[in-house]
Design a protein around this motif. Sequence first.
Motif, PDB file in Angstrom:
ATOM      1  N   GLU A 242       4.133   0.678  10.966  1.00 51.44           N
ATOM      2  CA  GLU A 242       3.281   1.476   9.848  1.00 51.44           C
ATOM      3  C   GLU A 242       2.754   0.378   8.914  1.00 51.44           C
ATOM      4  O   GLU A 242       1.509   0.486   8.469  1.00 51.44           O
ATOM      5  N   ARG A 243       3.681  -0.461   8.190  1.00 54.67           N
ATOM      6  CA  ARG A 243       3.340  -1.075   7.244  1.00 54.67           C
ATOM      7  C   ARG A 243       2.397  -2.319   7.941  1.00 54.67           C
ATOM      8  O   ARG A 243       1.229  -2.634   7.133  1.00 54.67           O
TER       9      ARG A 243
ATOM     10  N   LYS B 231       2.505  -5.531   3.477  1.00 50.01           N
ATOM     11  CA  LYS B 231       1.776  -4.228   2.892  1.00 50.01           C
ATOM     12  C   LYS B 231       1.636  -4.517   1.464  1.00 50.01           C
ATOM     13  O   LYS B 231       0.394  -3.852   0.979  1.00 50.01           O
ATOM     14  N   VAL B 232       2.507  -4.856   0.644  1.00 47.35           N
ATOM     15  CA  VAL B 232       2.307  -5.065  -0.801  1.00 47.35           C
ATOM     16  C   VAL B 232       1.065  -5.969  -0.961  1.00 47.35           C
ATOM     17  O   VAL B 232       0.371  -5.543  -1.848  1.00 47.35           O
ATOM     18  N   GLU B 233       0.968  -7.073  -0.301  1.00 47.86           N
ATOM     19  CA  GLU B 233      -0.244  -7.710  -0.628  1.00 47.86           C
ATOM     20  C   GLU B 233      -1.507  -7.261  -0.100  1.00 47.86           C
ATOM     21  O   GLU B 233      -2.688  -7.497  -0.877  1.00 47.86           O
ATOM     22  N   THR B 234      -1.474  -6.295   0.988  1.00 45.68           N
ATOM     23  CA  THR B 234      -2.557  -5.653   1.209  1.00 45.68           C
ATOM     24  C   THR B 234      -2.980  -4.699   0.048  1.00 45.68           C
ATOM     25  O   THR B 234      -4.426  -4.687  -0.218  1.00 45.68           O
ATOM     26  N   GLY B 235      -2.072  -4.183  -0.471  1.00 47.16           N
ATOM     27  CA  GLY B 235      -2.557  -3.259  -1.678  1.00 47.16           C
ATOM     28  C   GLY B 235      -3.099  -3.981  -2.774  1.00 47.16           C
ATOM     29  O   GLY B 235      -4.294  -3.641  -3.339  1.00 47.16           O
TER      30      GLY B 235
ATOM     31  N   LEU C 245      -3.196   3.128   0.308  1.00 49.62           N
ATOM     32  CA  LEU C 245      -2.527   1.929   1.058  1.00 49.62           C
ATOM     33  C   LEU C 245      -1.264   1.423   0.086  1.00 49.62           C
ATOM     34  O   LEU C 245      -0.598   0.737   0.553  1.00 49.62           O
ATOM     35  N   LEU C 246      -1.188   2.076  -1.339  1.00 47.68           N
ATOM     36  CA  LEU C 246      -0.050   1.519  -2.352  1.00 47.68           C
ATOM     37  C   LEU C 246       0.958   2.381  -1.717  1.00 47.68           C
ATOM     38  O   LEU C 246       2.206   1.737  -2.023  1.00 47.68           O
ATOM     39  N   VAL C 247       0.981   3.723  -1.619  1.00 52.49           N
ATOM     40  CA  VAL C 247       2.041   4.556  -1.761  1.00 52.49           C
ATOM     41  C   VAL C 247       2.632   4.780  -0.498  1.00 52.49           C
ATOM     42  O   VAL C 247       4.050   4.531  -0.306  1.00 52.49           O
ATOM     43  N   PRO C 248       2.038   5.425   0.516  1.00 51.27           N
ATOM     44  CA  PRO C 248       2.497   6.028   2.073  1.00 51.27           C
ATOM     45  C   PRO C 248       3.287   4.709   2.405  1.00 51.27           C
ATOM     46  O   PRO C 248       2.749   3.558   2.559  1.00 51.27           O
TER      47      PRO C 248
ATOM     48  N   GLU D 188       4.649   0.140  -3.512  1.00 47.55           N
ATOM     49  CA  GLU D 188       4.659  -1.362  -3.878  1.00 47.55           C
ATOM     50  C   GLU D 188       6.044  -2.018  -4.541  1.00 47.55           C
ATOM     51  O   GLU D 188       6.463  -2.799  -3.922  1.00 47.55           O
ATOM     52  N   ASP D 189       6.485  -1.207  -5.599  1.00 47.57           N
ATOM     53  CA  ASP D 189       7.627  -1.570  -6.337  1.00 47.57           C
ATOM     54  C   ASP D 189       8.843  -1.429  -5.338  1.00 47.57           C
ATOM     55  O   ASP D 189       9.484  -2.662  -5.456  1.00 47.57           O
ATOM     56  N   VAL D 190       8.920  -0.610  -4.602  1.00 48.83           N
ATOM     57  CA  VAL D 190      10.093  -0.868  -3.718  1.00 48.83           C
ATOM     58  C   VAL D 190      10.169  -1.626  -2.486  1.00 48.83           C
ATOM     59  O   VAL D 190      11.099  -2.296  -2.344  1.00 48.83           O
ATOM     60  N   LEU D 191       8.869  -1.960  -1.996  1.00 51.89           N
ATOM     61  CA  LEU D 191       8.693  -3.125  -0.895  1.00 51.89           C
ATOM     62  C   LEU D 191       9.107  -4.413  -1.434  1.00 51.89           C
ATOM     63  O   LEU D 191       9.412  -5.270  -0.726  1.00 51.89           O
TER      64      LEU D 191
END
Length: 433
Positions: A274-275, A358-362, A401-404, A408-411
Amino acid sequence: MTSSAYGSTLPWAEPSWYTGHPSPYYKESHRRLRDFMRKWCEKYTLPYTEEWAEAGAVPASLYHECAKAGLLVPIASGKSIPKEWSHYPIVAGIKPEEWDGFHDFVLWDELIRGGGIVSLFIGLTVGAPPLLKFANQQLQDKIFPEILTGEKRICLAVTEPAAGSDVRSITTTAEKTPDGKHYVVNGEKKWITNGFQSDYFMTTVRTGGPGVNGISMLLIPRSEGLKTRPLPVITGPLAATTFVTFEDVKVPVEYLIGKEGHGFRQTMINFNHERLWVAFQGIRGCRTAIHDAFQWALKREAFDKKLIEQPVVRNKFGNMGRQIESLQAWTEQIIYELENLSDADGARLLGGTTALLKVETGMVSKYVAEECLKIMGGSLGLTKTGQGSRIEAFYRSVPSLLVPGGSEDVLIDLGVREALKLHLQAENAKSRL
Ligand SMILES: Cc1cc2nc3c(=O)[nH]c(=O)nc-3n(C[C@H](O)[C@H](O)[C@H](O)COP(=O)(O)OP(=O)(O)OC[C@H]3O[C@@H](n4cnc5c(N)ncnc54)[C@H](O)[C@@H]3O)c2cc1C
């Protein structure tokens, strides 16, 4: 020697291999898939995107068209298609044994460029893999023919009103009936994509005590006591976000996915694809926005110059270009590594890296969406129709893109913890030599 360009030649509007640059990753079947998907989207989706957004729904008949075109099989399976599925149509005539993670990337990349219909498949791409990876053969044989032909739809139901990032604290219960033949499910799930369109819910439930060992995965068919209602979200009704309630829903025990108590681990493994797929969304979203902003900057005049003649505007494009190409290269590197590792090693070695991707994508998407919106100006960048409409839509979609799939913070924290874990394992292995 380079071959001729495919698609737009505006800078960063397409991946570099489209514009004739050599790449070790893409072969004839990837190009065939790309060509097929671009033509398919130009016929079936692109002309209708605005109409569907206004109507708030994609016609149900299109889902059957997707099944006929062979899109559902790869979307349900991710990076590799089981050979037993070769009798289903597979997009662009690609054989299960040929399909790899780069086909997955190309398929999504073109679908995302095709606009409007991506959210139709979110439930399938996150809900079907646990069935394929962990369910017993009888259940797979019963359910897959229905969902791969588009007759029925599936979604993933993990998040609850009081348990999002912290999956360990879910409270939806599944209790066995005294005869041991059924589970009875009670609870609520929130923000479930495609929920109100789905017939099957791949659900995390509590079958045991508190903590991760009490969590299982259960496939819940739509039946008495299961209710769904749409939840409006920032991206609009096509996102198909849903609130789900279970009130004494009876589910045969054969619908348990894997073993009781394994649901947390299965959910975490499922997050990795998913990420990665969020990166696919961000990359094409950015490229489309850059394309439209470039077209505008080449023709709009302000202060007696084209926008592109302003060094400040060129600076924006340069900064967007370097970020999108870095993101593409990192994504391809991770796909390559996953292709060349077993599933177990892929999950072990790349779970943290995929979280950081995923974080970088956001972050890149946030930057690109805002810069493109500024280049379009208030008149076009904030307008839902016309030349800025794709940028306006992308800007609104960035929070999704940031939450589902992990906030971001968790990842970021997960990425560091996983990296340290691998470091300690490597040091221990060295000390045992
Ligand atoms: C459009 C959309 C579609 C979705 N689709 C699905 C779906 O199909 N299926 C599904 O099951 N779920 C889905 N979700 C839910 C999504 O996965 C959750 O929203 C996500 O996991 C975050 O949970 P939460 O919103 O409850 O935030 P919370 O867990 O309440 O967290 C809120 C914020 O607190 C901070 N935070 C929390 N914990 C930590 C921590 N440990 N360290 C640092 N910061 C922290 C973060 O900033 C975080 O953003 C969807 C959500 C959206 C918005």
